[in-house]
Motif scaffolding. Sequence first.
Motif, mmCIF file in Angstrom:
data_model
loop_
_atom_site.group_PDB
_atom_site.id
_atom_site.type_symbol
_atom_site.label_atom_id
_atom_site.label_comp_id
_atom_site.label_asym_id
_atom_site.label_seq_id
_atom_site.Cartn_x
_atom_site.Cartn_y
_atom_site.Cartn_z
ATOM 1 N N TYR A 17 0.400 3.214 -3.083
ATOM 2 C CA TYR A 17 -0.997 3.582 -3.381
ATOM 3 C C TYR A 17 -1.110 4.688 -4.439
ATOM 4 O O TYR A 17 -1.842 4.563 -5.417
ATOM 5 N N ILE A 20 -8.895 -0.429 -3.364
ATOM 6 C CA ILE A 20 -8.294 -0.394 -2.027
ATOM 7 C C ILE A 20 -9.148 0.464 -1.082
ATOM 8 O O ILE A 20 -9.367 0.106 0.082
ATOM 9 N N ASP A 21 -9.689 1.564 -1.593
ATOM 10 C CA ASP A 21 -10.600 2.395 -0.774
ATOM 11 C C ASP A 21 -11.814 1.558 -0.339
ATOM 12 O O ASP A 21 -12.277 1.651 0.795
ATOM 13 N N TYR A 57 -11.929 -1.703 0.063
ATOM 14 C CA TYR A 57 -11.531 -2.633 1.127
ATOM 15 C C TYR A 57 -11.530 -1.911 2.470
ATOM 16 O O TYR A 57 -11.957 -2.450 3.493
ATOM 17 N N SER A 58 -11.043 -0.692 2.441
ATOM 18 C CA SER A 58 -10.976 0.087 3.671
ATOM 19 C C SER A 58 -12.391 0.379 4.190
ATOM 20 O O SER A 58 -12.680 0.234 5.374
ATOM 21 N N ASP A 59 -13.296 0.767 3.268
ATOM 22 C CA ASP A 59 -14.704 1.006 3.651
ATOM 23 C C ASP A 59 -15.321 -0.227 4.295
ATOM 24 O O ASP A 59 -16.137 -0.140 5.203
ATOM 25 N N GLN A 103 0.823 -1.216 0.000
ATOM 26 C CA GLN A 103 0.000 0.000 0.000
ATOM 27 C C GLN A 103 0.863 1.276 0.000
ATOM 28 O O GLN A 103 0.361 2.361 -0.247
ATOM 29 N N ASN A 131 -13.804 -2.409 5.975
ATOM 30 C CA ASN A 131 -13.011 -2.808 7.141
ATOM 31 C C ASN A 131 -12.209 -4.090 6.949
ATOM 32 O O ASN A 131 -12.024 -4.866 7.889
ATOM 33 N N LEU A 179 -5.330 -5.340 6.237
ATOM 34 C CA LEU A 179 -4.207 -5.415 5.297
ATOM 35 C C LEU A 179 -3.127 -6.320 5.891
ATOM 36 O O LEU A 179 -2.732 -6.143 7.041
#
Length: 335
Positions: free
Chosen positions: A215, A226-227, A229-231, A212, A233, A236
């Motif tokens: 990025y 990737i955003d 995946y972050s949303d 990352q 939760n 990584l």
Amino acid sequence: MNSIITLDEFIIKRQKDFPYASGELTGLLRDIGIAAKIVNREVNKAGLVNILGIADQQNASGDTVQKLDIYANEKFISCLKNSGECAGISSEENEDFVSFPNVESKSSKYIVVFDPLDGSSNIDVNVSVGTIFGIYRRISDPNGPCTLEDFLQKGTEQVAAGYVLYGTSTLLVYTTGRGVNGFTLDPSIGEFCLSHRDIQIPKRGNYYAVNQGYYLKFDVEIRRLIDHYSDKNLGLRYIGSMVADIHRILFQGGIFLYPNTRKYPYGKLRLSYELNPLSFIVEQAGGKAMTCQLERIMEVELKELHQRNTIAIGSPDMVDEMKQFVERYSAVAMM
Ligand code: AHG
């Protein structure tokens, strides 16, 4: 007490499933198991002797070579050469392929491609590293030496592939196109013993693996993924040893990404030595593997031995999701 099945017993048992098998592939897989044990011994005592650290040379792809890379490369080459069951090899550490000159080798049906020690930047700090291999039936005349075309076959032509993970325990995982099985090295008897039968990758996982730190250098579709995946939760996890990341994903599900960056416009990882063998294993376990340009990895044309490609590999639903993001956002970028 459960009865132990060693790698050798398992391979021989499986040979009976192929009525016309000559035993050559069986022998080759056993030789790879022996080379893995020798390399494992050195990896385990690496801190004790003056074998750690960077050697004074670069490999064919221009990366810094660690001493253990050279050692592992030499051991795999000599085991395969002496076996007489392999016509030649191509290694990530060698500029060109090597054709074995001895009579039995020359007439062998198979060639082997391998990365002797993947993740070597981790060696000095005691993090898992691995060996990756793929086996192909040669297409050149068996009466002569093997040729470049033998080593430029598509990943779909692999007859077997596997990896060895030198980690908290040492594991050998391989496929011959009939599922994936894993063997753990029992140091007390010096044998790989069947420990993971018919490995199936989960359809999804809770982790993704990508560097990352790059990025901002990824294309917009990968950044949006990737955003996402972050949303959602997702966690990584990125080791920097592809074998170790893929091993975790095989058991826990997830996705590994190595997209194109400005530094590596075609991706960093090598199609022949890393991507094709690991894709064969992951597909055999029910997963998927494609480039970030949406071509199935094992169908990518190999134009040169050290060719690099991008990759998205792992749980089938997560690779499909990557595909959807690429289709959606690359179309937007073109508008
Ligand atoms: P190397 O064998 O040269 O250490 O390369 C390791 C490979 C792969 O195993 C790993 O996933 C990737 O390169 C890491 O590359 P980045 O450091 O660019 O993330």
